[in-house]
Write an enzyme that holds these catalytic residues in place. Structure first.
Site, PDB file in Angstrom:
ATOM      1  N   GLY A 209      -3.916  -1.061  16.376  1.00 18.22           N
ATOM      2  CA  GLY A 209      -4.432  -1.787  15.215  1.00 18.22           C
ATOM      3  C   GLY A 209      -5.016  -0.840  14.198  1.00 18.22           C
ATOM      4  O   GLY A 209      -4.838   0.374  14.305  1.00 18.22           O
ATOM      5  N   ASN A 210      -5.696  -1.377  13.207  1.00 18.90           N
ATOM      6  CA  ASN A 210      -6.364  -0.518  12.219  1.00 18.90           C
ATOM      7  C   ASN A 210      -7.665  -1.169  11.763  1.00 18.90           C
ATOM      8  O   ASN A 210      -8.007  -2.262  12.208  1.00 18.90           O
ATOM      9  CB  ASN A 210      -5.424  -0.232  11.046  1.00 18.90           C
ATOM     10  CG  ASN A 210      -4.979  -1.507  10.366  1.00 18.90           C
ATOM     11  OD1 ASN A 210      -5.773  -2.257   9.825  1.00 18.90           O
ATOM     12  ND2 ASN A 210      -3.665  -1.775  10.423  1.00 18.90           N
ATOM     13  N   ARG A 211      -8.375  -0.503  10.863  1.00 21.18           N
ATOM     14  CA  ARG A 211      -9.733  -0.938  10.517  1.00 21.18           C
ATOM     15  C   ARG A 211      -9.805  -2.030   9.454  1.00 21.18           C
ATOM     16  O   ARG A 211     -10.884  -2.383   9.004  1.00 21.18           O
ATOM     17  CB  ARG A 211     -10.542   0.263  10.017  1.00 21.18           C
ATOM     18  CG  ARG A 211     -10.779   1.305  11.055  1.00 21.18           C
ATOM     19  CD  ARG A 211     -11.655   2.404  10.503  1.00 21.18           C
ATOM     20  NE  ARG A 211     -11.539   3.624  11.260  1.00 21.18           N
ATOM     21  CZ  ARG A 211     -12.151   3.847  12.413  1.00 21.18           C
ATOM     22  NH1 ARG A 211     -12.935   2.937  12.932  1.00 21.18           N
ATOM     23  NH2 ARG A 211     -11.975   4.988  13.050  1.00 21.18           N
ATOM     24  N   SER A 212      -8.669  -2.547   9.042  1.00 22.03           N
ATOM     25  CA  SER A 212      -8.705  -3.550   7.972  1.00 22.03           C
ATOM     26  C   SER A 212      -9.461  -4.806   8.420  1.00 22.03           C
ATOM     27  O   SER A 212      -9.248  -5.318   9.512  1.00 22.03           O
ATOM     28  CB  SER A 212      -7.274  -3.925   7.586  1.00 22.03           C
ATOM     29  OG  SER A 212      -7.298  -5.067   6.774  1.00 22.03           O
ATOM     30  N   ALA A 274      -2.807  -4.893   6.023  1.00 23.21           N
ATOM     31  CA  ALA A 274      -2.580  -3.499   6.420  1.00 23.21           C
ATOM     32  C   ALA A 274      -1.596  -3.551   7.582  1.00 23.21           C
ATOM     33  O   ALA A 274      -1.982  -3.799   8.732  1.00 23.21           O
ATOM     34  CB  ALA A 274      -3.891  -2.853   6.839  1.00 23.21           C
TER      35      ALA A 274
END
Ligand code: CTP
Length: 399
Positions: A209-212, A274
């Protein structure tokens, strides 16, 4: 915009009550008619006289005493019917709980129960109180009842620590209030927004995943709704936004599929998600165990489809907006994305800056469109960025 609007400001007992004085001043400056209602606890922080002086009318503080000689004896119904917009600021856990459960035991809760006017609630409290599941549950219930909640900001709190629970900045509060009276300039438009980071499964318990946080996309969706658009939000972040059709997804593939279903009839696409560029080639059926003999574990990745590029390739009338998250060569990279992805606009931001991009309430964007010089906007709240974008869009279509 606010001239002659009947705005009732409910002040409940939190330290942020002193900031409500400025809100009332701003409303009066914009020629709104402001009726302040205060709970008993609110009066421990600020006197009704201060609010009465600023709002230019007596403050309602109880249900049983007429405030002036012309008043009748049912102030909660009178104020309920008079109101065009009810604002609860600051909103304590107590008033949120009462509103969510239909309780009415003082002038504020009784009037709020009686009014059919739209309601805008600004929670402000200690972080642990705000995070308490009971408060979160009550906020979810309120959202389901079409009450609009403006999330508190993160920052220095009165008790001396930093956390979520602060009343947002005055400008953000005013933008939210003004948005309630926006002319419905997007009426009849179908808007799709994607938001949040995609989650690409590795095994049943892990994902890439990512920090969005999805905040920029949510702001785009909420402002479009306030301007009268029919909004569909495709998101990986759990969300319940009143008046918005929310489709929950996890992966890029799911997001693309849902988007392809709704895109042909849309007028605008805001691709704020994102999207993970890569996903694991294989998703393990069972939780992957670590192996005592190997210190290095490799996951083979394969490219995800570029959702924006694929969908924009099929566009007919749609206005397509992409974001560019960059950490270097902002304009050059964003320009490339504008052309390659066939977008009408790219909103570029430097995600390496602490106050822009992922997981914060503010953003600093540069708007790029073909055959135009890039335009840089100052640092502002994400809701203000959304407001500014939709103003830009409306001016563009009206031309
Ligand atoms: N995007 C997309 N599908 C992808 C990757 C990105 O639709 N697989 C969209 C994003 O939603 C955004 C725009 O493309 O609107 C640009 O995303 P960004 O992450 O900035 O760029 P990438 O295309 O991923 O390129 P790079 O990672 O090389 O910067």
């Amino acid at each position: 915009m606010l001239k002659d609007k009947h705005i009732t400001v409910y002040v409940t007992g939190g330290i942020a009550a002193y900031k409500t004085l400025n809100i009332v001043r701003k409303l009066i400056k914009q020629q709104a008619l402001v009726q302040v209602v205060m709970t008993e606890s609110a009066q421990k922080f600020i006197t009704p006289l201060t609010f009465a002086t600023l709002s230019q009318r007596p403050v309602i503080t109880d249900n049983f005493t007429p405030q002036t000689e012309n008043d009748d004896f049912i102030p909660h119904i009178k104020v309920a019917l008079w109101t065009d917009l009810a604002i609860v600021v600051p909103a304590t856990a107590n008033i949120i709980g009462k509103m969510a459960n239909g309780l009415a035991d003082d002038i504020a809760s009784t009037s709020l129960l009686a009014t059919k006017a739209p309601k805008l609630v600004f929670p402000a409290m200690n972080t642990d109180m705000y995070d308490n599941p009971a408060v979160q549950h009550n906020l979810t219930v309120l959202k389901q009842m079409n009450v609009q909640i403006v999330e508190p900001a993160t920052g220095f709190l009165a008790e001396g620590m930093t956390g979520k629970g602060r009343l947002p900045e005055l400008d953000t509060i005013m933008t939210n209030i003004e948005a309630q009276f926006n002319e419905k300039k997007l009426a009849g438009k179908k808007v799709i927004v994607t938001a949040g980071g995609t989650k690409e499964a590795i095994d049943p318990v892990r994902f890439i995943g990512n920090r969005s946080s999805g905040k920029m996309g949510f702001a785009m969706a909420e402002v479009a709704r306030d301007l009268g658009a029919e909004v569909t939000l495709i998101t990986t972040v759990t969300a319940s936004l009143p008046g918005i059709n929310v489709i929950q997804v996890q992966t890029a593939e799911e997001m693309m599929k849902q988007l392809q279903d709704v895109f042909p009839t849309a007028d605008v696409l805001i691709m704020a998600a994102a999207v993970a560029d890569f996903k694991p080639v294989n998703v393990a059926d069972q939780k992957i165990k670590k192996n005592d003999d190997e210190d290095i574990f490799t996951i083979k990745l394969t490219k995800n489809p570029d959702i924006l590029q694929n969908v924009a390739a099929t566009k007919t009338k749609q206005f397509v907006v992409g974001f560019a998250a960059e950490t270097q060569n902002l304009l050059e990279n964003a320009e490339k994305k504008l052309n390659k992805k066939n977008a009408d606009v790219i909103l570029a931001n430097n995600v390496a800056q602490a106050d822009a991009g992922f997981n914060v309430d503010t953003n600093k964007v540069t708007l790029l469109q073909k055959n135009h010089e890039p335009v840089s906007w100052p640092l502002m709240s994400k809701i203000d960025v959304a407001q500014k974008f939709w103003e830009f869009y409306i001016n563009k279509v009206e031309k």
